[in-house]
Design an enzyme around this catalytic site. Structure first.
Site, PDB file in Angstrom:
ATOM      1  N   GLN A  28       0.840  -1.192   0.000  1.00 13.61           N
ATOM      2  CA  GLN A  28       0.000   0.000   0.000  1.00 13.61           C
ATOM      3  C   GLN A  28       0.879   1.247   0.000  1.00 13.61           C
ATOM      4  O   GLN A  28       1.061   1.890   1.021  1.00 13.61           O
ATOM      5  CB  GLN A  28      -0.911  -0.037   1.235  1.00 13.61           C
ATOM      6  CG  GLN A  28      -1.891   1.085   1.336  1.00 13.61           C
ATOM      7  CD  GLN A  28      -3.086   0.917   0.422  1.00 13.61           C
ATOM      8  OE1 GLN A  28      -3.381  -0.187  -0.020  1.00 13.61           O
ATOM      9  NE2 GLN A  28      -3.766   1.992   0.132  1.00 13.61           N
ATOM     10  N   PHE A  29       1.435   1.590  -1.167  1.00 14.72           N
ATOM     11  CA  PHE A  29       2.341   2.732  -1.228  1.00 14.72           C
ATOM     12  C   PHE A  29       1.623   4.042  -0.943  1.00 14.72           C
ATOM     13  O   PHE A  29       2.250   5.017  -0.536  1.00 14.72           O
ATOM     14  CB  PHE A  29       3.049   2.803  -2.593  1.00 14.72           C
ATOM     15  CG  PHE A  29       2.224   3.410  -3.685  1.00 14.72           C
ATOM     16  CD1 PHE A  29       2.337   4.768  -3.955  1.00 14.72           C
ATOM     17  CD2 PHE A  29       1.363   2.649  -4.441  1.00 14.72           C
ATOM     18  CE1 PHE A  29       1.584   5.350  -4.971  1.00 14.72           C
ATOM     19  CE2 PHE A  29       0.605   3.208  -5.447  1.00 14.72           C
ATOM     20  CZ  PHE A  29       0.719   4.565  -5.712  1.00 14.72           C
ATOM     21  N   THR A  30       0.311   4.084  -1.094  1.00 15.90           N
ATOM     22  CA  THR A  30      -0.406   5.335  -0.881  1.00 15.90           C
ATOM     23  C   THR A  30      -0.389   5.781   0.582  1.00 15.90           C
ATOM     24  O   THR A  30      -0.717   6.931   0.878  1.00 15.90           O
ATOM     25  CB  THR A  30      -1.868   5.227  -1.365  1.00 15.90           C
ATOM     26  OG1 THR A  30      -2.515   4.159  -0.672  1.00 15.90           O
ATOM     27  CG2 THR A  30      -1.923   4.983  -2.867  1.00 15.90           C
TER      28      THR A  30
END
Length: 99
Positions: A28-30
């Site tokens: 989940q890079f966000t």
């Protein structure tokens, strides 16, 4: 993270190992964003190639320490629609810089 089946009102007493649960691991890079005005900026996120190596290593290590057949992932870097039932919300951030 889970309630004790023998005492459902007692939360946070059992782990995924204790309940023989499954893990869905999704990168989940966000979560690594900052707002620039009203738009998210993801420059603080690790680059894709390096992040995939780190993610795959984490999945492998967890599979070795738990049960590989109980650890699932999606497709790294893909747009995914994940259906879950979330009894929370609880988000726990694991940051390797914070041993």
């Amino acid at each position: 993270l889970f309630a004790d089946p023998a005492n459902p009102k007692k939360n946070w007493t059992k782990s995924v190992v204790d309940i023989d649960g499954e893990l869905l691991m999704v990168s989940q890079f966000t979560l690594c964003h900052v707002l620039k005005g009203n738009k998210p900026d993801f420059h603080n996120a690790m680059g894709g190639e390096k992040a995939k190596v780190v993610f795959d290593n984490m999945v492998s290590q967890i599979g070795k320490q738990y049960k590989a057949d109980r650890v699932q992932t999606g497709v790294f870097g893909a747009m995914m629609s994940v259906g879950i039932e979330n009894d929370g919300p609880v988000t726990i951030v694991l940051d390797s810089r914070e041993n």
